[in-house]
Each structure stands twice: as structure tokens, then as C-alpha cells.
Write an enzyme that holds these catalytic residues in place. Structure first.
Site, PDB file in Angstrom:
ATOM      1  N   LYS A  71       0.850  -1.188   0.000  1.00 42.90           N
ATOM      2  CA  LYS A  71       0.000   0.000   0.000  1.00 42.90           C
ATOM      3  C   LYS A  71       0.888   1.241   0.000  1.00 42.90           C
ATOM      4  CE  LYS A  71      -4.330   0.870   2.469  1.00 42.90           C
ATOM      5  NZ  LYS A  71      -4.898   0.800   3.830  1.00 42.90           N
TER       6      LYS A  71
HETATM    7  C1  E4P Z   1      -8.340   1.269   4.120  1.00 37.96           C
HETATM    8  O1  E4P Z   1      -7.515   0.862   3.359  1.00 37.96           O
HETATM    9  C2  E4P Z   1      -8.158   2.478   4.932  1.00 37.96           C
HETATM   10  O2  E4P Z   1      -6.938   2.404   5.581  1.00 37.96           O
HETATM   11  C3  E4P Z   1      -9.286   2.671   5.902  1.00 37.96           C
HETATM   12  O3  E4P Z   1     -10.498   2.255   5.311  1.00 37.96           O
HETATM   13  C4  E4P Z   1      -9.371   4.061   6.463  1.00 37.96           C
HETATM   14  O4  E4P Z   1     -10.556   4.192   7.212  1.00 37.96           O
HETATM   15  P1  E4P Z   1     -10.806   5.397   8.238  1.00 37.96           P
HETATM   16  O5  E4P Z   1     -11.082   6.636   7.455  1.00 37.96           O
HETATM   17  O6  E4P Z   1     -12.010   4.960   9.031  1.00 37.96           O
HETATM   18  O7  E4P Z   1      -9.567   5.508   9.070  1.00 37.96           O
END
Ligand code: E4P
Length: 217
Positions: free
Chosen positions: A83
Site C-alpha cells: 500500500k
Molecule cells: C483502508 O484501506 C483504509 O486504511 C481505511 O479504510 C481508512 O478508514 P478510516 O477513514 O475509518 O480511518
């Protein structure tokens, strides 16, 4: 539509995996912190549990360092998706790691143009954050719809991974738009089965069944 679980909590992943509801997992530095685990160890355990893509996020900000971190993360297991954030450095890392054969998930996407860049850099997944857009009074689902249209217009292979999901309605809307994947916290995924009329109907059936005096087993 594929279901990814947005957590580094092994027990929560295992519970949903046993129900056949886990097509992949996403983590981020905040979720690793929440788990209290070492990133390399917990990610390895998740990869052994789940056969689908498991996103593990780099934390460097320069492209070369992101690439080095990505290569190390990719060695954890064959199902790692590295990522990277949607910055020019992240896009450069995406291109290099993709060319080397790794899956790459480009995260922190908040605009259609950013999603277009990620697709051109060869990303396997683009992660638009709908909840965080809703938080600042911008319609997150409108972004998903725009990305769907753009990717379909040019037949990009990059999968739309709807992230920052806060409610079950986000999941319904993502499915109606035709997003490829949603990633949601375990609590939101579990709420998908809830309906007050199901509870009320079951209560009625159980009460009438008791009156029959019968047993099935
Ligand atoms: C997914 O890849 C993200 O890291 C995650 O959905 C972020 O979510 P949040 O905005 O609730 O922290």
C-alpha cells in the site's frame, strides 16, 4: 463484489473468514498501532489465514525508501498488496513495484484525477476514502461513481476498493455503483445481517413453534 476486512485484529479476521466473508484484508499504520502487534509478524499471520490480497502500507515518504519498504513487505507472502499513498513519490513506487510483479494498493485517494493517475501507474487497487470525504461535507459516493465511469471509459484494470467505510449504507451504495471491492471494519460487516423485521419475524415463528409442542431433532 469482494469483501475486504479493514483491520489487523487476527481474531476478528478469523471469525469472518470462517463465514466465508473475507476476500482480502487491508491494514494501515493506525490499524497496526491499534493491534499492538509488530507489522511484519501480524501481517505474516494474516497472509497465512486469508488467501486473498492483504494490504500492508509503507511508511516512507520518498520513492526510493517506499520501494525498499515495499520490496520487504512483498517478501512476507505471495498475497501481499503493497500500500502506497497517492503522492508523486507513491505513484513512482507503484510503477516500480508493479513492474516487479507486486500487487499495489494506492491509498488516500480523494479525487477522480488521483484515481486516474493510480490506474496509469498500474495500481492493482485504488482506495478512495468515502467516510473521510463525507466528514468534510463532500459526497464520497459521488467520487466512487466518477471513478467507475472513468475506469470503464478506458477499460482500466485497476480495481476500485471503497475504503473508509462507516455505515452499511456505504456498502449498499458501493455495490449499486459497481465498485469492485469494499473494505470495512468487522463491526460494519457484521451489521449487514441486521434487520428489525427479521428479529420480529423470528420471534413470532419461535413463539408459534413452542405452541406446537413439536421437535425437529
Ligand atoms: C483502508 O484501506 C483504509 O486504511 C481505511 O479504510 C481508512 O478508514 P478510516 O477513514 O475509518 O480511518
Amino acid at each position: 463484489m469482494k469483501f475486504f476486512v479493514d483491520t489487523a485484529d487476527i481474531d476478528a479476521i478469523a471469525e469472518l473468514n470462517d463465514l466465508g466473508m473475507v476476500d482480502g484484508v487491508t491494514t494501515n499504520p493506525s490499524l497496526i498501532l491499534k493491534s499492538g502487534r509488530n507489522i511484519l509478524e501480524v501481517t505474516k499471520e494474516i497472509c497465512a489465514l486469508v488467501s486473498g490480497p492483504v494490504s500492508a502500507e509503507v511508511v516512507a515518504t520518498e520513492a526510493d525508501d517506499m520501494i525498499a519498504e515495499g520490496r520487504k513487505l512483498a517478501k512476507i507472502a505471495d498475497n501481499i498488496a503493497v500500500k502506497v499513498p497517492l503522492t508523486w513519490a507513491g505513484l513512482k513506487a507503484c510503477k516500480t513495484l508493479t513492474d516487479e510483479g507486486s500487487m499495489v494498493n494506492v491509498t488516500l485517494c480523494f479525487s477522480a484525477n488521483q484515481a486516474l493517475l493510480a490506474a496509469k501507474a498500474g495500481a492493482s487497487f485504488i482506495s478512495p476514502f468515502v467516510g473521510r470525504l463525507d466528514d468534510v461535507n463532500i459526497d464520497g459516493m459521488e467520487l466512487i461513481s466518477d471513478i467507475r465511469t472513468i475506469y470503464d471509459n478506458y477499460a482500466f484494470d485497476t480495481e476500485i476498493l471503497v475504503a473508509s467505510i462507516r455505515t452499511v449504507n456505504h456498502i449498499t451504495d458501493a455495490a449499486l455503483i459497481g465498485a469492485d471491492v469494499i473494505t470495512a471494519p468487522p463491526g460494519v460487516l457484521k451489521k449487514l445481517a441486521d434487520h428489525p423485521l427479521t428479529d420480529k419475524g423470528l420471534e413470532g415463528f419461535m413463539a408459534d413453534w413452542a405452541k406446537t409442542g413439536q421437535n425437529i431433532l
